[in-house]
Design a protein around this motif. Structure first.
Motif, PDB file in Angstrom:
ATOM      1  N   ILE A 183      43.757  58.104  36.730  1.00 21.19           N
ATOM      2  CA  ILE A 183      44.461  56.820  36.825  1.00 21.19           C
ATOM      3  C   ILE A 183      45.807  56.907  36.097  1.00 21.19           C
ATOM      4  CG2 ILE A 183      44.430  54.427  35.981  1.00 21.19           C
ATOM      5  CD1 ILE A 183      41.404  54.410  36.718  1.00 21.19           C
ATOM      6  N   MET A 184      45.812  57.510  34.912  1.00 24.04           N
ATOM      7  CA  MET A 184      47.061  57.639  34.156  1.00 24.04           C
ATOM      8  C   MET A 184      48.027  58.581  34.865  1.00 24.04           C
ATOM      9  SD  MET A 184      45.839  57.402  30.157  1.00 24.04           S
ATOM     10  CE  MET A 184      44.717  58.791  30.195  1.00 24.04           C
ATOM     11  N   ARG A 185      47.510  59.691  35.376  1.00 24.04           N
ATOM     12  CA  ARG A 185      48.354  60.663  36.085  1.00 24.04           C
ATOM     13  C   ARG A 185      48.975  60.050  37.327  1.00 24.04           C
ATOM     14  NH1 ARG A 185      45.379  66.379  36.621  1.00 24.04           N
ATOM     15  NH2 ARG A 185      47.468  67.009  37.195  1.00 24.04           N
ATOM     16  N   ALA A 186      48.240  59.176  37.997  1.00 23.05           N
ATOM     17  CA  ALA A 186      48.748  58.541  39.215  1.00 23.05           C
ATOM     18  C   ALA A 186      49.907  57.594  38.919  1.00 23.05           C
ATOM     19  CB  ALA A 186      47.619  57.780  39.916  1.00 23.05           C
ATOM     20  N   GLN A 187      49.970  57.079  37.705  1.00 18.83           N
ATOM     21  CA  GLN A 187      51.034  56.142  37.348  1.00 18.83           C
ATOM     22  C   GLN A 187      52.335  56.856  37.009  1.00 18.83           C
ATOM     23  OE1 GLN A 187      49.573  52.601  34.897  1.00 18.83           O
ATOM     24  NE2 GLN A 187      47.813  53.995  34.820  1.00 18.83           N
ATOM     25  N   VAL A 188      52.225  57.965  36.298  1.00 18.00           N
ATOM     26  CA  VAL A 188      53.430  58.672  35.859  1.00 18.00           C
ATOM     27  C   VAL A 188      53.041  60.070  35.374  1.00 18.00           C
ATOM     28  CG1 VAL A 188      53.379  57.878  33.451  1.00 18.00           C
ATOM     29  CG2 VAL A 188      55.563  58.372  34.507  1.00 18.00           C
ATOM     30  N   ASP A 189      53.977  61.009  35.512  1.00 16.53           N
ATOM     31  CA  ASP A 189      53.762  62.343  34.958  1.00 16.53           C
ATOM     32  C   ASP A 189      53.791  62.258  33.440  1.00 16.53           C
ATOM     33  OD1 ASP A 189      53.602  63.665  37.396  1.00 16.53           O
ATOM     34  OD2 ASP A 189      55.765  64.018  37.482  1.00 16.53           O
ATOM     35  N   GLY A 190      52.973  63.079  32.831  1.00 19.59           N
ATOM     36  CA  GLY A 190      52.933  63.121  31.374  1.00 19.59           C
ATOM     37  C   GLY A 190      52.114  64.313  30.920  1.00 19.59           C
ATOM     38  N   PRO A 191      52.034  64.517  29.644  1.00 22.37           N
ATOM     39  CA  PRO A 191      51.288  65.668  29.109  1.00 22.37           C
ATOM     40  C   PRO A 191      49.777  65.402  29.054  1.00 22.37           C
ATOM     41  CG  PRO A 191      52.247  64.437  27.312  1.00 22.37           C
ATOM     42  CD  PRO A 191      52.706  63.772  28.585  1.00 22.37           C
ATOM     43  N   TRP A 192      49.244  64.831  30.117  1.00 17.13           N
ATOM     44  CA  TRP A 192      47.839  64.395  30.115  1.00 17.13           C
ATOM     45  C   TRP A 192      46.879  65.543  29.813  1.00 17.13           C
ATOM     46  CZ3 TRP A 192      48.685  59.723  29.380  1.00 17.13           C
ATOM     47  CH2 TRP A 192      49.632  59.003  30.092  1.00 17.13           C
ATOM     48  N   MET A 193      47.079  66.683  30.447  1.00 14.82           N
ATOM     49  CA  MET A 193      46.119  67.773  30.276  1.00 14.82           C
ATOM     50  C   MET A 193      46.166  68.362  28.876  1.00 14.82           C
ATOM     51  SD  MET A 193      44.567  67.289  32.964  1.00 14.82           S
ATOM     52  CE  MET A 193      43.279  68.442  32.618  1.00 14.82           C
ATOM     53  N   VAL A 194      47.297  68.282  28.225  1.00 13.97           N
ATOM     54  CA  VAL A 194      47.377  68.741  26.829  1.00 13.97           C
ATOM     55  C   VAL A 194      46.429  67.907  25.975  1.00 13.97           C
ATOM     56  CG1 VAL A 194      48.869  68.880  24.795  1.00 13.97           C
ATOM     57  CG2 VAL A 194      49.745  69.575  27.038  1.00 13.97           C
ATOM     58  N   TYR A 195      46.448  66.602  26.182  1.00 11.75           N
ATOM     59  CA  TYR A 195      45.586  65.714  25.404  1.00 11.75           C
ATOM     60  C   TYR A 195      44.122  65.847  25.799  1.00 11.75           C
ATOM     61  CZ  TYR A 195      49.646  63.696  23.227  1.00 11.75           C
ATOM     62  OH  TYR A 195      50.789  63.528  22.493  1.00 11.75           O
ATOM     63  N   VAL A 196      43.865  66.103  27.075  1.00  9.10           N
ATOM     64  CA  VAL A 196      42.482  66.331  27.515  1.00  9.10           C
ATOM     65  C   VAL A 196      41.932  67.573  26.826  1.00  9.10           C
ATOM     66  CG1 VAL A 196      41.043  66.994  29.492  1.00  9.10           C
ATOM     67  CG2 VAL A 196      42.705  65.132  29.721  1.00  9.10           C
ATOM     68  N   GLU A 197      42.691  68.658  26.866  1.00  2.08           N
ATOM     69  CA  GLU A 197      42.246  69.911  26.239  1.00  2.08           C
ATOM     70  C   GLU A 197      42.083  69.741  24.726  1.00  2.08           C
ATOM     71  OE1 GLU A 197      41.148  72.625  27.736  1.00  2.08           O
ATOM     72  OE2 GLU A 197      41.509  71.606  29.643  1.00  2.08           O
TER      73      GLU A 197
END
Length: 112
Positions: free
Chosen positions: A71-85
């Motif tokens: 849902i967050m990725r669909a809204q805007v690009d960001g360092p999402w996977m860094v925080y997931v990892e």
């Protein structure tokens, strides 16, 4: 007017709507990076207007949910996977350290 960055949800109460509107303005004006506005909006939405402080557990729950990350990725690009990892690593570390502490306690209590 530019296209909105932050999603709107029909179940958002007035508390959440007002805060999402402010975050949207900040993201559109450049006062806040858009990905940070998305993160804050989702945390506020998760809080649901209770007005409580957000904790590390709130962040962890958000990043441990594949659905929320998408849902967050669909809204805007960001360092999402860094925080997931980072979240997965921290959770794993806490599990291992807890296990080692229990093992040490068991070994200490078994000594004559």
């Amino acid at each position: 007017m530019p296209e909105p960055i932050l999603r709107r949800v029909a179940t958002d109460n007035d508390y959440v709507k007002k805060r999402v509107d402010v975050l949207e303005r900040w993201a559109q004006s450049g006062e806040m990076e858009p990905w940070k506005a998305v993160l804050m909006a989702e945390l506020i939405r998760k809080e649901g207007g209770r007005g409580v402080s957000m904790t590390d557990k709130d962040f962890e729950e958000l990043f441990m949910s594949e659905e929320m990350v998408e849902i967050m990725r669909a809204q805007v690009d960001g360092p999402w996977m860094v925080y997931v990892e980072q979240t997965f690593s921290e959770r794993s570390n806490n599990f291992v350290m807890g296990f080692l502490g229990q093992l040490e306690d068991a070994a200490s209590s078994a000594k004559p």
